[in-house]
Scaffold this active site. Sequence first.
Site, mmCIF file in Angstrom:
data_model
loop_
_atom_site.group_PDB
_atom_site.id
_atom_site.type_symbol
_atom_site.label_atom_id
_atom_site.label_comp_id
_atom_site.label_asym_id
_atom_site.label_seq_id
_atom_site.Cartn_x
_atom_site.Cartn_y
_atom_site.Cartn_z
ATOM 1 N N TYR A 32 0.822 -1.210 0.000
ATOM 2 C CA TYR A 32 0.000 0.000 0.000
ATOM 3 C C TYR A 32 0.851 1.252 0.000
ATOM 4 O O TYR A 32 2.078 1.187 0.165
ATOM 5 C CB TYR A 32 -0.960 -0.005 1.196
ATOM 6 C CG TYR A 32 -0.311 0.355 2.524
ATOM 7 C CD1 TYR A 32 0.534 -0.542 3.178
ATOM 8 C CD2 TYR A 32 -0.522 1.588 3.113
ATOM 9 C CE1 TYR A 32 1.128 -0.206 4.388
ATOM 10 C CE2 TYR A 32 0.072 1.934 4.324
ATOM 11 C CZ TYR A 32 0.897 1.030 4.953
ATOM 12 O OH TYR A 32 1.491 1.361 6.136
ATOM 13 N N ARG A 51 8.060 3.806 -4.897
ATOM 14 C CA ARG A 51 8.165 2.879 -3.757
ATOM 15 C C ARG A 51 7.138 1.760 -3.870
ATOM 16 O O ARG A 51 7.412 0.609 -3.526
ATOM 17 C CB ARG A 51 8.004 3.630 -2.437
ATOM 18 C CG ARG A 51 8.212 2.724 -1.221
ATOM 19 C CD ARG A 51 8.248 3.476 0.090
ATOM 20 N NE ARG A 51 6.976 4.097 0.394
ATOM 21 C CZ ARG A 51 6.760 4.901 1.445
ATOM 22 N NH1 ARG A 51 7.738 5.165 2.296
ATOM 23 N NH2 ARG A 51 5.576 5.431 1.657
ATOM 24 N N ARG A 99 -8.406 -20.041 -0.826
ATOM 25 C CA ARG A 99 -7.332 -19.881 0.155
ATOM 26 C C ARG A 99 -6.287 -20.983 0.087
ATOM 27 O O ARG A 99 -6.606 -22.164 0.215
ATOM 28 C CB ARG A 99 -7.936 -19.834 1.563
ATOM 29 C CG ARG A 99 -6.911 -19.497 2.628
ATOM 30 C CD ARG A 99 -7.548 -19.290 3.989
ATOM 31 N NE ARG A 99 -6.555 -18.798 4.943
ATOM 32 C CZ ARG A 99 -5.697 -19.580 5.580
ATOM 33 N NH1 ARG A 99 -5.737 -20.891 5.394
ATOM 34 N NH2 ARG A 99 -4.803 -19.076 6.410
ATOM 35 N N HIS A 101 -1.782 -20.879 0.884
ATOM 36 C CA HIS A 101 -0.690 -19.931 1.133
ATOM 37 C C HIS A 101 0.140 -19.632 -0.112
ATOM 38 O O HIS A 101 0.462 -18.483 -0.387
ATOM 39 C CB HIS A 101 0.235 -20.466 2.232
ATOM 40 C CG HIS A 101 -0.354 -20.382 3.602
ATOM 41 N ND1 HIS A 101 -1.508 -21.054 3.956
ATOM 42 C CD2 HIS A 101 0.050 -19.705 4.702
ATOM 43 C CE1 HIS A 101 -1.777 -20.784 5.221
ATOM 44 N NE2 HIS A 101 -0.856 -19.969 5.692
ATOM 45 N N LYS A 146 6.474 -1.975 2.030
ATOM 46 C CA LYS A 146 5.266 -1.368 2.616
ATOM 47 C C LYS A 146 4.114 -2.358 2.442
ATOM 48 O O LYS A 146 3.225 -2.197 1.602
ATOM 49 C CB LYS A 146 4.975 -0.009 1.971
ATOM 50 C CG LYS A 146 4.169 0.905 2.869
ATOM 51 C CD LYS A 146 4.251 2.337 2.417
ATOM 52 C CE LYS A 146 3.264 3.231 3.124
ATOM 53 N NZ LYS A 146 3.352 3.278 4.576
ATOM 54 N N GLU A 178 12.430 2.417 14.184
ATOM 55 C CA GLU A 178 11.528 3.464 13.686
ATOM 56 C C GLU A 178 10.243 3.440 14.499
ATOM 57 O O GLU A 178 10.031 2.549 15.318
ATOM 58 C CB GLU A 178 11.229 3.250 12.197
ATOM 59 C CG GLU A 178 10.508 1.946 11.911
ATOM 60 C CD GLU A 178 10.149 1.744 10.444
ATOM 61 O OE1 GLU A 178 10.156 2.711 9.675
ATOM 62 O OE2 GLU A 178 9.847 0.590 10.094
ATOM 63 N N LEU A 202 11.205 1.275 7.103
ATOM 64 C CA LEU A 202 10.658 1.732 5.837
ATOM 65 C C LEU A 202 11.412 2.998 5.430
ATOM 66 O O LEU A 202 11.614 3.887 6.255
ATOM 67 C CB LEU A 202 9.168 2.046 5.996
ATOM 68 C CG LEU A 202 8.484 2.460 4.703
ATOM 69 C CD1 LEU A 202 8.266 1.235 3.807
ATOM 70 C CD2 LEU A 202 7.159 3.152 4.969
HETATM 71 N N1 PMP Z 1 7.804 3.763 8.946
HETATM 72 C C1 PMP Z 1 6.638 3.118 9.026
HETATM 73 C C2 PMP Z 1 6.585 1.793 9.698
HETATM 74 C C3 PMP Z 1 5.472 3.692 8.484
HETATM 75 O O1 PMP Z 1 4.296 3.044 8.541
HETATM 76 C C4 PMP Z 1 5.552 4.976 7.893
HETATM 77 C C5 PMP Z 1 4.314 5.650 7.361
HETATM 78 N N2 PMP Z 1 3.836 5.021 6.244
HETATM 79 C C6 PMP Z 1 6.793 5.611 7.828
HETATM 80 C C7 PMP Z 1 7.903 4.981 8.364
HETATM 81 C C8 PMP Z 1 6.945 6.951 7.168
HETATM 82 O O2 PMP Z 1 6.869 6.819 5.766
HETATM 83 P P1 PMP Z 1 6.330 7.990 4.858
HETATM 84 O O3 PMP Z 1 7.151 9.199 5.175
HETATM 85 O O4 PMP Z 1 6.553 7.494 3.483
HETATM 86 O O5 PMP Z 1 4.888 8.186 5.179
#
Ligand code: PMP
Length: 281
Positions: A32, A51, A99, A101, A146, A178, A202
């Site tokens: 997403y 991305r 379903r 996997h 993501k 993070e 991310l």
């Molecule tokens: N890390 C994680 C785990 C996130 O979910 C997000 C938000 N999507 C971010 C970092 C920040 O990413 P972005 O600046 O692309 O929104």
Amino acid sequence: MEKMLLNNDLIDNDQMKLSINDRGYQFGDGIYEVIKVYNGNLFTPTEHIDRLYRSADAIRLVIPYTKDVLHKTLYDLVEENELVDGHIYLQITRGVSPRNHAFPIEPTEPVLIAYTQTAERPVNNHRNGVSAILVEDIRWLRCDIKSLNLLGNVLAKQKAHEANCYEAIQHRGEIVTEGSSSNIYGIKNGVLYTHPTNQYILNGITRQVVMKCCQELGIQVVEEPMTKEELLQMDEVFLSSTTSEITPIIKIDDSIINSGKPGDFTRKIQQAFEEKVQQVM
Ligand code: PMP
């Protein structure tokens, strides 16, 4: 009636039908993006779309549209819904199949949905800062994707909410990774520290903008893992994300950061970020 995007079609929200056999629903088998819209304009759309395609590649999902077509379709959605300020949510799953996997033997059509959401910018948080807690990072080892699988992030954020905090700052052992939905930065003696972009975090699009702002402001950046202890000793701490933008963190667990006030370097970065937002408005 607001519209949603289902693959290539804009349809009325109440006409949206999704299958129980969608692999996104059953396995979180999809990816997403959230893209910010300011005054009807997408912010950093190319970076988000790039991305999305990288995430798709990483889970071996082939998106059946070109980046240009997707870009244009997202603009059509914003225009159709007359969205001024808010964001687009967009997800693509591997499609519909009984379903099992393993990937379906019969190739499935990926299912793309997107919708718009009106949202005000969190200016009070920007001005006053927020509190955070530290939580163990229990997520998988491909946090650079993501993915729709967000259970680790959900559980972390819930802990933050239960502690009346805005964000959960995750750590693997001693190393800060993070936030549950944001990237985390510390500033010490004018130098910005943040986790390097690898499989543990991310690569936030807002992080990429922050890096650019620091470069323009002449702020030195060190992309190296930092410990929990080092984070708590920082002069300033802030988080970044598409919807939170640049939000100062003024308290972590019981530690007060910068006497509980957003710091000067954070302010400068917020300002530089604001100038980039104004350019699309
Ligand atoms: N890390 C994680 C785990 C996130 O979910 C997000 C938000 N999507 C971010 C970092 C920040 O990413 P972005 O600046 O692309 O929104």
